[in-house]
Design an enzyme around this catalytic site. Structure first.
Site, PDB file in Angstrom:
ATOM      1  N   ARG A  61       0.808  -1.226   0.000  1.00 37.31           N
ATOM      2  CA  ARG A  61       0.000   0.000   0.000  1.00 37.31           C
ATOM      3  C   ARG A  61       0.836   1.267   0.000  1.00 37.31           C
ATOM      4  NH1 ARG A  61      -3.478  -1.330   4.783  1.00 37.31           N
ATOM      5  NH2 ARG A  61      -2.795  -3.494   4.816  1.00 37.31           N
ATOM      6  N   GLU A  98       0.830  -5.849  13.189  1.00 37.58           N
ATOM      7  CA  GLU A  98      -0.388  -5.959  13.995  1.00 37.58           C
ATOM      8  C   GLU A  98      -1.010  -7.341  13.867  1.00 37.58           C
ATOM      9  OE1 GLU A  98      -3.741  -3.355  13.151  1.00 37.58           O
ATOM     10  OE2 GLU A  98      -4.387  -3.432  15.244  1.00 37.58           O
TER      11      GLU A  98
END
Ligand code: PRP
Ligand code: ADE
Length: 174
Positions: A61, A98
């Site tokens: 991204r 995460e």
């Protein structure tokens, strides 16, 4: 258009890619022409005068706004990729993020000591990804390294992983 309008267009996807994660999906921002232009303008306003020679974008991204910003500030673009994707010799770092563990790589000839580097990714969560990216870039001993995100999940305190003197900017905060 302000940051709040862009923030309102981010789509929250609950339990993606695993249970307990609220995924902040920026595809709903990028598909809006006015938002895309505004993000590009905001980043350009922050970084145009800093003498940046290379924007390093993190797969995948960081490959969306990274090259757009690079062209606007007159810098080159360098991809930092997931393992096994870059064809020539690489440096590697593994890291925890995460939702899992991963490895990123950069070509050994991607940067040099004269570079002023802007590291860019869409989102800062725990900071594991960007810290690995920062450590990779530091191996080249560049003149300076800036760090940028479109979105920062402040409650995860990812920025605390970095040395105090690193200039970290994020546009949208949760
Ligand atoms: C996401 C995001 C960051 C990273 C942030 O990428 O784009 O690179 O996670 O997480 P962290 O701060 O906890 O390390 P992801 O690994 O999902 O890959 P993708 O960009 O290819 O979707
Ligand atoms: N990368 C790591 N955590 C994320 C989250 N909550 N939303 C989108 N991308 C992420």
């Amino acid at each position: 258009m302000g940051v709040e309008i862009i923030k309102s267009k981010i789509r929250d996807v609950v339990d993606f890619p695993q249970k307990g994660i609220v995924f902040r999906d920026l595809t709903t921002v990028f598909k809006d022409a006015d938002c895309l232009r505004e993000l590009s303008d905001m980043l350009t306003a922050i970084y145009a005068e800093k003498g940046i020679t290379k924007v390093v974008g993190i797969e995948s991204r960081g490959f969306i706004m990274g090259p757009i910003l690079a062209t606007r500030i007159g810098a080159g673009f360098v991809p930092m990729r997931k393992p096994g994707k870059l064809p020539a010799e690489t440096w590697q770092e593994s890291y925890t993020k995460e939702y899992g563990v991963d490895v990123i790589e950069i070509h050994k000839d991607a940067l040099c000591e004269n570079d002023v580097v802007l590291l860019h990714d869409d989102l800062l969560a725990t900071g594991g990804t960007m810290l690995a990216a920062y450590n990779l870039v530091k191996r080249f001993n560049p003149k300076k390294v800036y760090v940028n995100f479109l979105v920062e999940l402040e409650f995860l305190k990812g920025r605390d992983l970095f040395p105090n003197d690193v200039e970290i900017e994020s546009l949208i905060k949760y």
